[in-house]
Design an enzyme around this catalytic site. Sequence first.
Site, PDB file in Angstrom:
ATOM      1  N   LYS A   1      -3.284   9.964  14.721  1.00 26.54           N
ATOM      2  CA  LYS A   1      -1.945   9.891  15.303  1.00 26.54           C
ATOM      3  C   LYS A   1      -1.963  10.725  16.579  1.00 26.54           C
ATOM      4  O   LYS A   1      -2.742  11.680  16.707  1.00 26.54           O
ATOM      5  CB  LYS A   1      -0.921  10.514  14.349  1.00 26.54           C
TER       6      LYS A   1
ATOM      7  N   LYS B   1      -3.059  -9.812  10.695  1.00 29.50           N
ATOM      8  CA  LYS B   1      -3.223  -9.841  12.152  1.00 29.50           C
ATOM      9  C   LYS B   1      -4.177 -10.973  12.534  1.00 29.50           C
ATOM     10  O   LYS B   1      -5.254 -11.110  11.955  1.00 29.50           O
ATOM     11  CB  LYS B   1      -3.775  -8.498  12.653  1.00 29.50           C
TER      12      LYS B   1
ATOM     13  N   HIS C   1      -7.007  -0.177   5.747  1.00 31.71           N
ATOM     14  CA  HIS C   1      -7.118  -0.905   7.014  1.00 31.71           C
ATOM     15  C   HIS C   1      -8.530  -0.846   7.629  1.00 31.71           C
ATOM     16  O   HIS C   1      -9.090  -1.864   8.015  1.00 31.71           O
ATOM     17  CB  HIS C   1      -6.120  -0.354   8.034  1.00 31.71           C
TER      18      HIS C   1
ATOM     19  N   LYS D   1       0.838  -1.185   0.000  1.00 34.24           N
ATOM     20  CA  LYS D   1       0.000   0.000   0.000  1.00 34.24           C
ATOM     21  C   LYS D   1       0.884   1.251   0.000  1.00 34.24           C
ATOM     22  O   LYS D   1       2.056   1.107   0.338  1.00 34.24           O
ATOM     23  CB  LYS D   1      -0.969  -0.013   1.188  1.00 34.24           C
TER      24      LYS D   1
ATOM     25  N   HIS E   1      -1.470  -5.119   5.462  1.00 34.21           N
ATOM     26  CA  HIS E   1      -0.911  -5.890   6.574  1.00 34.21           C
ATOM     27  C   HIS E   1      -1.918  -6.115   7.706  1.00 34.21           C
ATOM     28  O   HIS E   1      -1.720  -6.976   8.539  1.00 34.21           O
ATOM     29  CB  HIS E   1       0.397  -5.261   7.078  1.00 34.21           C
TER      30      HIS E   1
HETATM   31  C1  BG6 Z   1       0.384   1.886   7.973  1.00 33.20           C
HETATM   32  C2  BG6 Z   1       0.269   3.378   7.971  1.00 33.20           C
HETATM   33  O1  BG6 Z   1      -0.216   1.336   6.837  1.00 33.20           O
HETATM   34  O2  BG6 Z   1      -0.243   1.374   9.135  1.00 33.20           O
HETATM   35  C3  BG6 Z   1       0.912   3.962   9.207  1.00 33.20           C
HETATM   36  O3  BG6 Z   1       0.904   3.905   6.810  1.00 33.20           O
HETATM   37  C4  BG6 Z   1       0.310   3.336  10.446  1.00 33.20           C
HETATM   38  O4  BG6 Z   1       0.769   5.364   9.257  1.00 33.20           O
HETATM   39  C5  BG6 Z   1       0.332   1.820  10.341  1.00 33.20           C
HETATM   40  O5  BG6 Z   1       1.071   3.753  11.563  1.00 33.20           O
HETATM   41  C6  BG6 Z   1      -0.437   1.186  11.481  1.00 33.20           C
HETATM   42  O6  BG6 Z   1      -0.226  -0.189  11.483  1.00 33.20           O
HETATM   43  P1  BG6 Z   1      -0.315  -1.005  12.815  1.00 33.20           P
HETATM   44  O7  BG6 Z   1      -0.130  -2.427  12.406  1.00 33.20           O
HETATM   45  O8  BG6 Z   1       0.759  -0.484  13.721  1.00 33.20           O
HETATM   46  O9  BG6 Z   1      -1.675  -0.717  13.373  1.00 33.20           O
END
Ligand code: BG6
Length: 528
Positions: free
Chosen positions: A354, A196, A254, A162, A192
């Site tokens: 964030k 999980k 996500h 992505k 990703h």
């Molecule tokens: C990424 C984003 O795809 O996912 C990031 O670009 C973000 O900004 C991250 O921090 C969050 O992933 P996870 O697995 O830590 O929730």
Amino acid sequence: MNEGFDEHGQQASPCTMVIFGASGDLTKRKLIPALCNLANGRLLSPQFAVIGFSSDSLTTEAFREQLSKDIGEFAPEPVDAKLWDWFLERIYYVPGDFQDSAAYERLGAQIAAVEKAHTTQGNRFFYLAVSPKFFAPVAKQLGRAGLTQEADGKWARVIVEKPFGRDLDSAKELNRELKQILDEQQIYRIDHYLGKETVQNLMVFRFANSIAEPLWNRNFIDSVQITAAETVGVEHRGGFYETAGALRDMVPNHLFQLLSLTAMEPPISFDADAVRDKQAEILHAVQVPNPEDVITSAVRGQYSAGVAGEERLPAYRNEPKVSPASNTETYAALKLQIDNWRWSGVPFYLRTGKRLSRRATEIAIQFRRSPFVLFRKTKIADLQTNRLVIHIQPDEGISLRFGAKVPGPVMRLGLVNMEFDYARDFGRSHSTGYERLLYDCMIGDATLFQRADMVEAGWRVIQPVLDVWSSLPAGGFPNYAAGTWGPAEAGELLARDGRVWRAIGEEHASSEPSGVPSTVARATAGVH
Ligand code: BG6
């Protein structure tokens, strides 16, 4: 043996993996440790090899040396020395420019040599861990060099990271460019989040438990809240983030994965297309907001300086590589409606940001109130409803809140939680979250990867928000302090509907309007 993933599956077929952008973070932090976990679980074929490709002028020896240092730092648990030696012999490196045809000839020659040395039988997959601007050029070069051809039972697949496009048009264009070279079944668009355990468990929870399905609809569910809250700021990614923002970065990928797995109809099987058809269907059923809806149903925010404990946190505009006048959002919240029989009238509230006060990704299913108040003397504030929370991270598990009688001579209602905790019940996982995805690509199972139509359906919903936000620059940024729960407007989004965001991490604190003293809730829960 690794406990983090299922080592009872079949071994993947022989193959060569080529990592584009191999000198970057993803390789050392996730991909190599994940491959080691697969090898440890005997899921990797002994006829396997990895070739790293990137513009850094390294030799195979230097690459191996570097990875040998990194593995100690990044593997979730120490890698057995014998296994590492075995693995190291299968690692190669080719330096080259992603746009240079000659580099692909060298790569082709290395692949041929590796295929011979490790009898990988001509099967290959290419992992594009590169800047998105290189996705199409790399695919084109691979096609031109004849490296993606599938013949005589050999397979060739491409994993695309992505962000897949930055809006609907660019996602469509990227799909078009990739499909000039590859068949859809060769393209593995990775998210990703689908690696999980708790996200995969959503399907198991919904479809392997007969108690869930009868309740999973508008007759019993009042609303759904999906949260992906982070405490980190933009770290060293200010340059990228300035071009993305919270909405693009997290929502069409996500958060929509979580939404579609929560809301989809039961598939007729767990075949890749059966599952993805249902996910695509639900994404198509999400109402596309019109510009007026965007004003009332979407909230954006940007963090100012703040504190977390003793730590002073800088404002977004003071982060490295961020413009001091930036209007990029670091927080986004949306209210979405799904147009189908199951979900009609049930709002789905999504939020991500964030520098929020707590790291937590979760799905909270809020059930309706019981139809009639039996306990007439109970204060309204004490009349809470059932709530099921699927905790994705960092505390992985599921909790169900229900009412219970507080012990004592008078009838008082208390709220308690029944909890399933992954770590407690299955042991702590040593998985990186990439094992399953890499393994699935090697066995040709695309269930956990995005199909072109799903990606486009996601962007379709987000596009009007992107349009309105870019044409009406945010006034009043920054609008929330780092270390808090986001802008006040996000609270108003729910308050207008008579709802509140779940107070994450305060399950037992008095600030959540449970009406039950925290000590009582804890004592009666008994399962924490
Ligand atoms: C990424 C984003 O795809 O996912 C990031 O670009 C973000 O900004 C991250 O921090 C969050 O992933 P996870 O697995 O830590 O929730």
